[in-house]
Design an enzyme around this catalytic site. Structure first.
Site, short mmCIF file in Angstrom:
data_model
loop_
_atom_site.label_atom_id
_atom_site.label_comp_id
_atom_site.label_asym_id
_atom_site.label_seq_id
_atom_site.Cartn_x
_atom_site.Cartn_y
_atom_site.Cartn_z
N SER A 140 6.63 -21.36 6.85
CA SER A 140 6.93 -20.18 7.95
C SER A 140 8.53 -20.09 8.55
CB SER A 140 5.90 -21.00 8.87
OG SER A 140 5.81 -20.12 10.40
N TYR A 153 2.33 -27.40 15.25
CA TYR A 153 2.18 -26.11 14.52
C TYR A 153 4.16 -25.85 13.47
CZ TYR A 153 2.15 -21.76 11.26
OH TYR A 153 2.22 -20.75 10.66
#
Ligand code: NDP
Ligand code: 8X3
Length: 252
Positions: A140, A153
């Site tokens: 990501s 995250y």
């Protein structure tokens, strides 16, 4: 001989779109996730496109189940497993580091990082035996730049970014290519999961600009998969045109 691709997190979002894209490339599919009903429906949808589709209810956090499940695949499938897409993952919650829930942290670390390791370790011997293979880790933009309230995250995705580099080095002698794709904001079930079913909070994330969609990521996977054997795509960042960093957006 049909080659197979194993996709984790195939029950929605990127995983389901990647399954569709690889079916069109002629791959047999091994589709896993926790929601079996979704996989059954996807198998039905893609049945005319892929030469063979195997589905399995699998939680990547359960190491014994992962090993058992991969081991139980038929021999001809194991011998022809050529691609692993490590896609299963999630963000759980969005809080400052002092306010985060330990249960959310554990779920993200256990799924995004440890689960990816479990699946990779189960599959890599099959790729090594073939002396060729491709692993694509879905990381990501969050793994390249942290953002406020993204802490754990972002950390899991940064870890997978580094892990991708390490895997590439360790697997070099065996002809196994290892790629990562780092997407920016994409509208899937990601935010609905992050905000624990709160649809208003989830849809607000994508207001005022056009986010990526799952097909954008599937197209990127297709590009990597269709490169000739001497070409390895190490790391691709793909963002909405309206997003310049994790926090900078051009909104209407
Ligand atoms: P979705 O929520 O639509 O899909 C996530 C998938 O992961 C689902 O199929 C889900 O299946 C699966 N999954 C979650 N936990 C587990 C588990 N413990 N075991 C097995 N499967 C699991 O989100 P996306 O498609 O957007 O996300 C796919 C990947 O892309 C994730 O790794 C995410 O972090 C990453 N990503 C997403 C971005 C975005 O903006 N959407 C941007 C950058 C990266 P099930 O619930 O059935 O188990
Ligand atoms: C998902 C993208 O920026 O919402 O990985 O974390 S972001």
């Amino acid at each position: 001989m049909v080659k197979y691709a194993l996709i984790t997190g195939a029950s929605s979002g990127f995983g389901a779109a990647i399954a569709s894209s690889l079916a069109k490339e002629g791959y047999g599919l091994i589709l896993t996730a926790r929601r079996l009903d979704r996989l059954i429906a996807l198998k039905e949808t893609l049945s005319k496109e892929s030469p063979d589709i195997i589905i399995g209810k699998l939680d990547v956090r359960d190491r014994a189940a992962v090993n058992q499940w991969v081991d139980a695949l038929e021999d001809h499938v194991k011998q022809n497993l050529s691609i692993l897409i490590n896609n299963a993952g999630l963000a759980a919650g969005r809080s400052t580091i002092d306010q985060g829930l330990a249960s959310d942290w554990e779920q993200m670390i256990d799924t995004n990082l440890t689960g990816l390791l479990y699946v990779s370790q189960a599959v890599i011997p099959l790729l090594k035996a073939r002396k060729e293979g491709l692993i694509i880790n879905i990381t990501s933009i969050a793994g390249k730049e942290a953002y406020p309230q993204g802490n754990v995250y972002c950390a899991t995705k940064a870890a997978v970014d580094q892990l991708t580099k390490g895997m590439r080095m360790d697997l070099l002698p065996f002809g196994i290519r290892v790629s990562s794709i780092a997407p920016g904001a994409a509208e899937t079930e990601f935010s609905l999961v992050r905000f624990k079913g709160d649809e208003d909070q989830a849809s607000a994330v994508y207001q005022g600009f056009t986010p990526l969609d799952a097909k954008d990521i599937a197209d990127t996977v297709q590009f990597i998969v269709t490169r000739p054997p001497h070409v390895s795509i190490h790391d691709l960042v793909i963002m909405p045109s309206a997003q310049a960093s994790t926090t900078l957006f051009k909104k209407d």
